[in-house]
Design a protein around this motif. Structure first.
Motif, short mmCIF file in Angstrom:
data_model
loop_
_atom_site.label_atom_id
_atom_site.label_comp_id
_atom_site.label_asym_id
_atom_site.label_seq_id
_atom_site.Cartn_x
_atom_site.Cartn_y
_atom_site.Cartn_z
N THR A 84 0.93 -1.63 0.24
CA THR A 84 0.30 0.03 0.29
C THR A 84 1.13 0.91 0.20
O THR A 84 2.04 1.32 0.24
N THR A 111 -14.61 -4.84 0.50
CA THR A 111 -13.51 -6.00 1.49
C THR A 111 -13.12 -7.14 1.70
O THR A 111 -13.70 -7.58 1.40
N GLU A 124 -4.63 -7.64 12.12
CA GLU A 124 -5.70 -7.99 11.03
C GLU A 124 -5.75 -6.22 10.58
O GLU A 124 -5.85 -5.24 11.56
N ILE A 125 -5.93 -6.45 9.52
CA ILE A 125 -6.07 -5.56 8.30
C ILE A 125 -7.34 -5.45 7.09
O ILE A 125 -7.11 -5.94 6.78
N CYS A 126 -7.86 -4.76 7.87
CA CYS A 126 -9.42 -5.04 6.09
C CYS A 126 -8.71 -3.34 5.45
O CYS A 126 -9.04 -1.93 6.17
N TYR A 127 -8.82 -4.39 4.39
CA TYR A 127 -7.74 -3.33 2.87
C TYR A 127 -9.41 -3.62 2.12
O TYR A 127 -10.45 -4.35 2.40
N GLU A 128 -9.86 -2.12 1.15
CA GLU A 128 -10.76 -2.35 0.43
C GLU A 128 -10.29 -2.78 -0.78
O GLU A 128 -8.74 -2.11 -1.18
N ASN A 131 -9.81 0.49 -3.27
CA ASN A 131 -9.08 1.70 -2.99
C ASN A 131 -7.77 1.51 -4.01
O ASN A 131 -6.77 1.00 -3.86
N ARG A 133 -5.25 3.38 -3.59
CA ARG A 133 -3.69 3.57 -2.36
C ARG A 133 -2.91 2.30 -2.26
O ARG A 133 -1.97 2.01 -2.54
N ILE A 134 -3.38 1.43 -2.97
CA ILE A 134 -3.16 -0.59 -2.76
C ILE A 134 -2.49 -0.17 -4.31
O ILE A 134 -2.65 0.05 -5.51
N PRO B 71 -10.54 2.91 10.96
CA PRO B 71 -10.69 3.09 9.87
C PRO B 71 -10.14 1.99 9.07
O PRO B 71 -9.21 1.13 8.99
N THR B 72 -10.55 1.44 7.54
CA THR B 72 -9.66 0.34 6.89
C THR B 72 -8.79 0.85 6.25
O THR B 72 -8.12 1.95 6.25
N MET B 73 -7.90 0.14 6.34
CA MET B 73 -6.44 0.08 5.54
C MET B 73 -5.41 0.42 6.41
O MET B 73 -4.15 0.64 7.39
N THR B 74 -6.29 0.17 8.34
CA THR B 74 -5.88 0.46 9.30
C THR B 74 -5.40 -1.11 10.08
O THR B 74 -6.38 -1.20 10.31
N PRO B 75 -4.54 -1.85 10.57
CA PRO B 75 -4.60 -2.54 12.30
C PRO B 75 -5.06 -2.73 12.68
O PRO B 75 -5.18 -1.28 13.67
N ARG B 76 -6.10 -3.46 12.96
CA ARG B 76 -6.85 -4.34 14.14
C ARG B 76 -5.64 -4.93 15.81
O ARG B 76 -5.51 -5.90 14.74
N PHE B 77 -5.15 -4.45 16.49
CA PHE B 77 -4.53 -6.20 16.83
C PHE B 77 -5.91 -6.29 18.16
O PHE B 77 -6.43 -6.13 18.41
N ASP B 78 -4.94 -7.66 18.47
CA ASP B 78 -5.75 -8.98 19.03
C ASP B 78 -5.37 -8.12 21.11
O ASP B 78 -6.00 -8.55 21.27
N VAL B 122 3.55 -1.81 11.04
CA VAL B 122 2.91 -2.65 10.71
C VAL B 122 1.80 -1.70 9.52
O VAL B 122 1.30 -0.02 10.01
#
Lengths: 253, 122
Positions: A84, A111, A124-128, A131, A133-134, B71-78, B122
């Protein structure tokens, strides 16, 4: 094989007309291979009363983006590496490797969530998908799993979610049949974030080590009438064929 | 942890200290808990400062990751990760092994010292 049809005597007593043996049909297995079609799930419009024109315009934009940037075929359970563009990164480019645990959303907002465990910390990262930016999506390992949603990996032992960041892409020889990994995952002790043993999640990829009593108790929440509910039926086969033709023509131009 | 519902950081959330300071790593019979969030809303997200109660002392800390999806494209930690900090913004530890989101680089002025001791991003 010697056909004795010429020697057959019909009911009249005269010899019957010679009939040619049937021509041998050559089945060429190379040509008969069905071309594997993969239509990305975000193209299929959701069931509802919206004007199909809206989805048509959205699909045009999706095809436009796919012409410029290649989005490979992947399923839930395949390992991907996404690069990205990030203004805050030192080299302006970030790379993240992970297993796809969920693909959600329809149309341009589609996504996918990648999960990996880095330095004992699950990320975990949720990608579109669409998008801008990818910069690149590489499939390091293409495979399917027994479920459509691998959210239970959060409650599974961390070894099942760790993937090497410098993994090399696996070369696939066949152009047929994506392999299904029938791995049964071992879980951490309960409590879990969701009660995965319940039939509503319908998970096949966990090796439940719970006592029989708990498994039977979980079946109390089963709703066996749901699969026969006619109002929830959504047959996508014809819609898929139409959209497949549209998309493949759009990409060829 | 046991509670799973509210995933961003607010008062009384148990937190995981991520740097290698002695205060954060020595075992204590009570986990470090947030007692105040320095924010207009009482909810702390990545990059917010909070007050932590560790080993009977009050210490400020910086949130570097939480379980709540952002927000999307940002990491989420456990786990809810936090770095111990002084009042002037100097980190107490010397190394951060766990990955830190790149978004913190935006406020380089306030967090430059914390970002300097971070190893993975990350």
């Amino acid at each position: 094989y010697f056909s004795s049809s010429g020697y057959r005597i019909s009911s009249d007593g005269k010899p019957a007309k010679f009939q040619l043996p049937p021509k041998p049909v050559i089945i060429d297995k190379q040509k008969q291979r069905k071309e594997r079609r993969f239509l990305s799930p975000e193209f299929i419009p959701p069931r509802g009363r919206t004007d199909p024109l809206k989805f048509f315009i959205e699909r045009k934009d999706m095809i436009q983006r796919r012409k410029v940037f290649n989005i490979p075929e992947f399923y839930v359970g395949s390992v991907l590496a996404v690069t990205t563009a990030d203004p805050h990164a030192s080299e302006k480019v970030t790379r993240f490797v992970g297993i796809c645990i969920q693909r959600g959303g329809k149309g341009l907002g589609a996504t996918f969530v990648l999960r990996n465990v880095i330095e004992d910390q699950g990320v975990e990262i949720c990608y579109e998908l669409y998008n801008p930016r990818i910069q690149a999506i590489e499939v390091l390992k293409l495979e399917k799993r027994l479920d459509d949603n691998l959210m239970y990996l959060r409650d599974a032992l961390p070894e099942y979610s760790t993937f090497d960041v410098n993994m090399k892409p696996e070369s696939r020889l066949d152009h047929e049949e994506v392999p299904v990994n029938k791995l049964q995952v071992r879980m951490k002790p309960k409590p879990w974030s969701k009660r995965w043993e319940r039939p509503k999640y319908n998970i096949k990829g966990i090796k439940f080590e719970l006592p029989e009593k708990k498994m039977k108790e979980a079946q109390k929440w089963s709703q066996p009438w749901l699969e026969f509910d006619m109002l929830r039926e959504y047959d996508t086969s014809k819609i898929e064929d139409k959209i497949w033709k549209e998309v493949s023509e759009g990409l060829k131009k | 942890s046991i509670t799973g519902a509210c995933r961003a950081i607010q008062k009384l959330t148990r937190v995981r200290v991520v740097d290698n300071s002695t205060l954060g790593n020595t075992p204590y019979h009570r986990p470090p808990k947030c007692i105040h969030v320095y924010n207009k809303t009482g909810v702390g997200k990545v990059g917010d400062k909070i007050l932590l109660a560790i080993k009977g002392e009050k210490k400020k800390a910086l949130i570097v990751g939480h379980k709540m999806p952002g927000p999307t494209m940002t990491p989420r930690f456990d786990s809810n990760n936090v770095v111990l900090i002084e009042d002037n913004g100097n980190p107490i530890g010397t190394r951060i092994k766990t990955p830190i989101p790149y978004i913190l680089r935006q406020r380089e002025g306030e967090f430059s010292k914390v970002l300097a001791i971070a190893r993975n991003f990350v």
